[in-house]
Each structure stands twice: as structure tokens, then as C-alpha cells.
Enzyme design. Structure first.
Site: not given
Lengths: 531, 531
Positions: A117-118, A120-121, A249, A251-252, A254, A448
Site C-alpha cells: 500500500y502506497g 491509497g490513491t 504488488g 510480484f513483490g 518495492i 482523458y
């Protein structure tokens, strides 16, 4: 304090001017409000944790609630209704790679799932816990946010993966540097998250996407640590950085990120030009990109977006004056707003500005100077707050994005817009739709699209409206040579559409890699790959 | 006709001026010739093919000989001696993706190995048949060399994988476009080969490496066809193009290549500046790269390379005049030659030239205009012919290359040069060594070192001299933060050094991918991965 049920800081709010409210009422009807749930009510619904005690693992309801949802519209509706559904069973905030590895050993011992979790955006469901018999541990990298190393000769900086935009830039700026990566989520999103989801910033034209900025680092996997050294370039076989980029998230986790930074530029300015029509604007964008004019950002709003933005900006008197002037200069009803930036030395910027102005003039562009450019700059990270403003006014807003080759931009854009515009016709509801191009390449452009509609009489029915728009338009995108995402990633929401672009063998390859790094399938299941 | 035992066209030869001969004699002693074998003698050694008949498979000795060796120094010595060792058992020249797949089915039926073959210009042993109980089929893509599609709006061209440099450029130039990819091997090397080995061209500063040019295409694998669509950019998970780039024939056979092209530039010029010392030259290179001055090529020779090139150029009278002038302007004994190019619109080029000249002046650079720049341009693809010239004069020449971050360029360069320079001291032989930087990035630079030594009394002993220099210097590179290759790839010669930079898990990942695409291990064994 960060909002528990929406975007950003509680203290930050955007105004919806009266003219904007009237504009929307005319476009799609008067707003319809739905009632918000209270935090207390939601906290009471957080179930008991299924995880065993561990000094690094927090099992408090509040932490689990704050890490249960991202920022997709589905997340938003769930949060406002107070129906979160699933919560992680615990949240950990490791402070080192060794603590991450310790948590991975704990996950093996507990037979639980693990979600990195970075910030959460995510707007595509990257970090939502899946329904599972196994407990779910969310690993927030928020406490690993420091600048750890700085090679000032090579312009390479090493950061903890949890550094968010302001943390990255403030630590670099203090020393005269910038990363130059400014996604709209910049205030909250993190370096590790940018890498894991292949993000792109507003000034990608100068600084590149995160793919160009990510120089190496470490990924902690269930098969060991993958250490990627920095090289300016290499022909030594497949580039392992490319397996970390976009791994979401799966594969591993960071644990450190090395990035290519730049010295702070001598000067930076943003300018606005109005083009008389979409066709001219599109041609101008392509010409600027293909002629390699050294700009640092380039954005073209279509006529509806231009009109919407001018109306929502407030100041109707000034805008009326501007529109009379533009009309007189030949940019009338169909005018499209083009914003561009130059960043670099004074000499470079002067040359680039001259080249851009000359080229834009050939397409009928009316130059308005830096005033509107400065407005763009001042509010560049404000758009995500608009969802709150519109929600209060009784509207729902979401965005969709893709990228495609130039020869297909207009076709794909029209299909996306018309699919959204008519998407709720069966219920007699209108959808207000507008689009911009904001990342351009020699080969093509991002697209966009923003769409605004009214909530239905209940959350469930509102969610159903959104689901119909989102799913049918996602199909339109991948069936018409668009990528399912240019900058938001795959997550769970886009996963069903990935096979169309990756193909059967491509999907099998990604599954092979996931099984290689994570044989027991603990890492973020359901994200990127549905199975 | 193409040389069977060396580089390029038989009719092309470079002169070694008398001054050059004297220079080398003084540097490392008089030349020593070894006798060349005849084509007939080698043809007589080609053994019977182990492959069964097939309409697409040629089993003639001449075809097999012409596809047995690349252009590494080991290949060169083997070809000159006439001791090729191993030959493929057959060569096929498919004309379509379907014929490639047909040959792959044949390889399964025959239980043979399959080596994809582009231009045969590898200097790292990519296409040499391995010693094996199984027969070896070499698949040359030479007949698949057409421009198949051209999207002029998106600037994307689709080619057969076997199109070599001149075939790519002539088909594009006829329509007003260029790929802009000019490796030194350009006359013979192919688009598919560039992709498979992650090559870089002399004007990478403008056009990018092949990684930036490769937009998509098709890889035929034993697990099916991998079709990669074109997008200008995407955040939809790991980028499958990156698995084709650098795959070196281990994952599949590239059957079509889509590339990003450019309109032919309005103007292009090359200039030469002399810097008074290596330190100043290095600092100037880094400054130009990090300031994003819009140049199309940039190359810095160290003092020994500068002296060597000026001597080998001939025209001693003109050179003496030039040296007097440079000396007077402050660029004396230690002077380093810097060549740079501008490519673009007249306005862009004027601005870039001005910026580059101003910056170079700050480092003491002496500008000499376009005369030497034009000489560089005229002979840009001639260097590979120099091996033939020097061989005739009794010398052996080889090159080594790597890339590293700016903070390590000087350190690594010195270690490489001193290791080579003293590498034959035990035999009392000197080695003439010089270096240039020719691909620069914000983060660092390539390092390209040439070394000249004398053959020993036999081919075997000469090969042993080379082996000692190559192996010890390769170790120096990977043990000092250099990549084992910036532009030549891994092949068989660099494979032992790859684990140092990829790490244990990285190597396991590449093996997992190879097994995924090629479960029976038929594709180019020994290349990229030793096992």
C-alpha cells in the site's frame, strides 16, 4: 487531517460558483443529494481481525478502515454510504526492508494475503482486500519516505518507496533538484506506487514517465530480493526494471527506489492558447509533439471541456470579456483551450516559446499569455477535490483514460464520449462529458475523459449507473485500439479488459511471472490478473 | 560480394597511411602477419548435415559456412585460420511468419535446435551454433526485409524483421522519413537483430535507443505467437515489448517489427570541438547531457584516441597545421576531440548550436567548424573495415564497451584501459588502448574502448592473448558497476558475466521466461543464459 471518505485534506475545499451550478443544471438537470454515513457508524462495522498478534501488525479498526478503499468511484460510493464491505485484518507500517521481509515471513506463517500500500490513491481498485478465506495484511510503506542517497554527479536519488509527492520534492528541492513527476494525485500518491502502476506526471513531456525516471532499486519477493543496479542504459538482456514497473504488488513489495532527478530549471512558465476548432487543436498538438519542440507540458481541452472549465472557473465578467476577445480573433463557439509549459534555461525557453507560438499561429491559435497558465499551475492538483464539491451539489463525477496512436485519437475519443453521453438514456438521464489530451508522444496521445451524472435514488442504483458507464466504455476502449490505461494502471477494475491487449500468451506470461515470484499466490490477488 | 571471413563488402577497403603504420610500430612494435585460409579449404571441412530434407531448408556447405560465425574477434581469428569448428546443419530463409512457424514445427519434429539470424554482425557470439548432439537449424530473416505498413499520422512503420540498415532507410527515405537508428554495423545489421540485442545508434541522443523506437510487433514462440499492439504509452501492467527487447533469440523468432519513425529533418550538421584535457571534456559531456541541449549526437575521444585518429586520418601536413592552431588556442598535448551533431529544423539547430558552443567554450573548448564533422559523417560506418586494414598490416584490433553512471565513468574507464594496457605484459607485449564516450544520458555514459595488439606466432596463441584481455576486462567491468554491454548484447561471450548484474533471482527470472516460451530449450541455447 486526511478525509476518511473522500479525497485529500479535510481543510481543503473547492467552490462551485453559481454559474457552474446553473450550467450543470441545464446540462443534466438539478443535483440530487444522497446522505453520507458517519465515521462512527462505519467503525462499528469493522469485524474482528483474523490475524495473530505481531509487534508490527496493527489490528485497530481505524487503521483497517483507512486502508480498505482507494479512490475509484465505486470506492467513493461505498465510503459515502458507509458500506465498505471488506477490511484488511491488519495494517503494518514497516520502517525497513528487513521489516518488510519479516512481514512476508509472518504472512507465510499465518497463511495470509499481503497487499502493498502506497498512498491509497488508486482509482482502479488496486489495494482493496479481496473476498478470501485467508486473512489480509495491508503493508503501508508510509513510514519509509526518506531520501537515502543522492549521487549529485549522476543525478540519481534513492528514496524509501513510501515517499509521497511533497516528501519527494521537498527533500530534493532543498538541495536544488526535482524529480519532475507530478501526477494529479501528487499530494498523496507515492514513489513506490508510481513505479508499481506505471504512472505519468503532468510534465512527462520534459521529465518522462515514471518508466524513464525509475533507475533501479529493490523488490522484496517470496522468491528472494530482486536488486536492480543503476545503469544509464544497457543491452544486457531483458531489462528487469520493466518487470517491477506495472507489477501492481503482484510480484513483490518495492523496498527502495532509485530515480533520475534533474537540477531545478532556471525558469518555468505556462501559457494558454485558444484554437478555433477541435480539428485545428488536434493537428497542432500532433505537430508540436512530432516536431520535438522542447515543451514541458501540453494539454488540449475539447470544446465542451473548454466551455465547462471557463464556466466553473467563476469570474463570469472576466470570462465574458475573454470570450468576446477570442470571438473577435476567430476562436468562437468551438474554441479549444491549449495549455503549454516551457521549463529549462532562459535561452531554451525563449526558443521553445517562439517555436510553439509560430506553430500554433499556423493553426489559427490565439495566444493569451501567462494569466490562464498561472491559473492552471495554481490549481494543478485541485481537480480531485472537485468530486467532493460536485457531490455536495448533488452530482457524481468520474474520469476515464486511455492512449492510442494519432491516427486513431479522434475516432476513439468520439466513441468514448458518445458511449458515455448516451449511457444512461434508458433511464432518461443525461451525462455531461468532456475530454482533454494531456500526454503527447510522437506516436500518439493520451485521452482523458471526465463524465458527470446525477446519483439515482439509492447508492445501489447509483453504483449500477456508474458500473454500466464504466464497463461499456472500457470495452469501447480496448476494442478500438486503446490501452485500458495510460496512467491509472489495471487494478481490479481494469483487469477484465487486459487480455484484449496482452493476448493469450501475454497473459500466460504475466501469470508465469507471478507464480515465479509468489508461488503461493499471497500478493495482492485479483489485481492486474483476475486469477 | 560480402566477405566470407571478415567484415562487409569485399570491394570496400580502408587505407592505412604510412604515418599510421609508423605510429603503431612505435606504440606496440612492428606488425606480424598470420596466413589466411582459403574459402575452398574451409568448404571442404563442412560436415554432412544431420537434418532431414525440407523445402525451406538449405543444406549446402556454402550457406552453412556463411552462417556459422559472427564478427567477434574469436570469430575473426577462426575465420582467418579456416577453423570454423561448428556449422549449422542447415539454413532456412523464410518469407513469412507462417513459414517461420512451419520451420518451428519442423524443428520440433526433427528435435533440432533453432538459431534466429539477422545480419550476422554479432560481436558477442550470438549466432554461433553450440556443440550439441542435436542438429542445428539457422533461420535467416534476410528475405523478410520489406516495409509492410506505414501510418503517416502516427509515424509508425511495420517492417519484416530482416530489413538491414540500408533497406530500412531507403524504404523510409523514399517517403520522407527516417528511423534514425545508425549503429556502426548499420550496413549489415537488421531491425530484428537490433530489437533482439537492444542496440543503440550513433544518433541515440535524438532518436533514442531501439527500446524507444520499437513500438510493437510479433514474436513467434514455441508457446504460440506473442502479438504486441502499438500504444504511444501505457500503464497496463508490465510492458511485453521489454521481454522481446534483449531476448537474443531465446524466447522466440521476431516475425514483424513496428517502429516509431521521424520525418526527415530540415537540416543536419556535425561539428568538432577540441577540449584542452580529458577532465574538461568529461565535464562538458556531462553538462551538455544534463542540460538537455537538443543535440543528435555527442562523442568525446580521450587524448590517446584523439592522437590515434588524427594520425590514422592521413594528411600529416593538414594535421600538423591543425595541431599548431589548437596548441596556440590552448588545446595541446592532452587535447580531446569532441564531435557533436544537431538535427532538426533550422531554428532548433541554430539554438542548439549556440547553446552547445557557449557551454563548450566555458570548458575551454576550441571550435573548428564542420570540416572534421563532415569527415566523421563520411566515415561513420567505416570503422568495422579497419580490422581488415590492420590485419593486413599485422595487427589485431578489438573493442569493448559498457555504460555506467557519471560518478563512475572516469574510474571505470581508467580500470578498463589499464587492465588492457598491461594485459600482455607477461609476454613482453604492449597493447595500444584508447577510448571514447559516444552515448550520453542524464545519468551516465557509455564507454567504448578500442585495443590493438600484435598476433602471436600462431592462431591458437593469438586467440589466447585475446581471451585473456577480454575475460579479465569483462570482470573489471562488472565488478566496477559497469553493465556487461551497453550496445552489443550478451551472446555467449558475455553470458558468464551477466549474473553479476542481474543477480541470482534475476537470472532465475530469465530462465523461467525462457522455459515458458521454449519448454524444450531449442532456441539459441548458450546465448544470453549459459544454461
Amino acid at each position: 487531517m486526511r478525509r476518511w471518505n473522500g479525497w485529500g485534506e479535510e481543510t481543503t475545499a473547492m467552490e462551485l460558483p453559481a454559474a457552474g451550478r446553473e450550467f450543470l443544471a441545464e446540462a443534466i438537470g438539478p443535483g440530487m443529494a444522497l446522505a453520507d454515513a458517519s465515521l462512527e457508524a462505519v467503525l462499528a462495522k469493522v469485524p474482528a481481525s483474523r490475524l495473530a498478534e505481531h509487534p508490527l501488525v496493527i489490528r485497530e479498526a481505524h487503521d483497517r478502515l483507512m486502508h480498505a478503499r482507494g479512490q475509484s468511484l465505486a470506492d467513493w460510493l461505498a465510503m459515502r454510504e458507509g458500506e465498505f464491505g471488506l477490511f484488511p485484518d491488519g495494517v503494518a507500517y514497516p520502517q525497513s526492508a528487513e521489516q518488510i521481509r519479516e512481514l512476508m515471513r509472518y504472512a507465510e506463517a499465518q497463511d495470509c494475503l499481503l497487499i502493498p500500500y502506497g498512498g491509497g490513491t488508486s482509482v482502479a481498485g488496486h489495494i482493496n482486500p479481496p473476498a478470501s478465506d485467508k486473512p489480509v495484511l495491508t503493508v503501508s510503506l508510509a513510514h519509509m519516505n526518506r531520501l537515502l542517497e543522492l549521487d549529485e554527479e549522476s543525478l540519481v536519488a534513492t528514496f524509501g518507496p513510501g515517499a509521497n509527492g511533497p516528501q519527494v520534492e521537498s527533500q530534493l528541492r532543498a538541495r536544488g533538484y526535482t524529480l519532475g513527476h507530478f501526477p494529479q494525485s501528487w499530494e498523496l500518491s507515492t514513489l513506490g506506487g508510481w513505479v508499481a502502476s506505471r504512472s505519468s506526471g503532468q510534465q512527462s513531456l520534459r521529465y518522462g514517465r515514471i518508466e524513464q525516471l525509475f533507475a533501479g532499486g529493490t523488490l522484496e519477493t517470496f522468491a528472494g530480493s530482486l536488486e536492480i543496479p543503476t545503469f544509464p542504459a544497457s543491452s544486457a538482456g531483458p531489462d528487469l526494471r520493466e518487470l517491477v514497473l506495472g507489477s501492481e504488488g503482484r510480484f513483490g513489495v518495492i523496498s527502495s527506489v532509485k530515480v533520475r532527478i534533474s537540477r531545478l530549471a532556471e525558469q518555468e512558465s505556462f501559457y494558454v492558447v485558444f484554437l478555433p476548432s477541435w480539428e485545428r487543436g488536434l493537428a497542432a498538438m500532433r505537430s508540436l509533439a512530432q516536431a520535438r519542440v522542447q515543451l514541458s507540458m501540453l494539454r488540449l481541452s475539447n470544446a465542451v471541456e473548454t466551455r465547462t472549465q471557463l464556466t466553473l472557473a467563476g469570474h463570469p465578467g472576466q470570462i465574458a470579456w475573454l470570450e468576446r476577445y477570442l470571438n473577435w480573433r476567430g476562436a468562437g463557439e468551438d474554441k479549444c483551450m491549449l495549455t503549454f509549459g516551457v521549463t529549462g534555461s532562459r535561452a531554451q525557453n525563449a526558443a521553445s516559446l517562439k517555436a510553439a507560438r509560430r506553430m500554433l499561429k499556423d493553426f489559427g491559435g490565439v495566444f493569451t499569455g501567462t494569466l490562464l497558465g498561472r491559473k492552471w499551475e495554481a490549481s494543478r492538483f485541485r481537480s480531485p477535490y472537485l468530486r467532493e464539491t460536485l457531490w455536495q451539489a448533488g452530482y457524481v463525477v468520474d474520469t476515464l483514460e486511455t492512449a492510442t496512436d494519432w491516427s486513431n485519437v479522434d475516432n476513439l475519443l468520439n466513441r468514448i464520449e458518445s458511449n458515455l453521453r448516451g449511457g444512461l438514456a434508458a433511464e432518461g438521464e443525461r451525462v455531461h462529458v468532456f475530454t482533454h489530451l494531456s500526454h503527447v508522444y510522437g506516436e500518439g496521445s493520451s485521452i482523458y475523459t471526465t463524465y458527470v451524472f446525477r446519483p439515482a435514488s439509492s447508492y445501489a442504483k447509483t453504483h449500477e449507473r456508474w458500473r454500466r458507464l464504466k464497463e461499456s466504455t472500457s470495452r469501447v476502449i480496448v476494442e478500438n485500439r486503446g490501452t485500458i490505461s495510460h496512467q491509472h494502471g489495471v487494478g481490479k477494475d481494469h483487469a477484465p479488459y487486459l487480455p484484449t491487449e496482452k493476448g493469450e500468451l501475454g497473459m500466460a506470461t504475466l501469470r508465469t511471472l507471478a507464480a515465479h515470484f509468489d508461488p503461493a499466490g499471497r500478493l495482492n490477488p485479483g489485481t492486474l490478473l483476475q486469477d
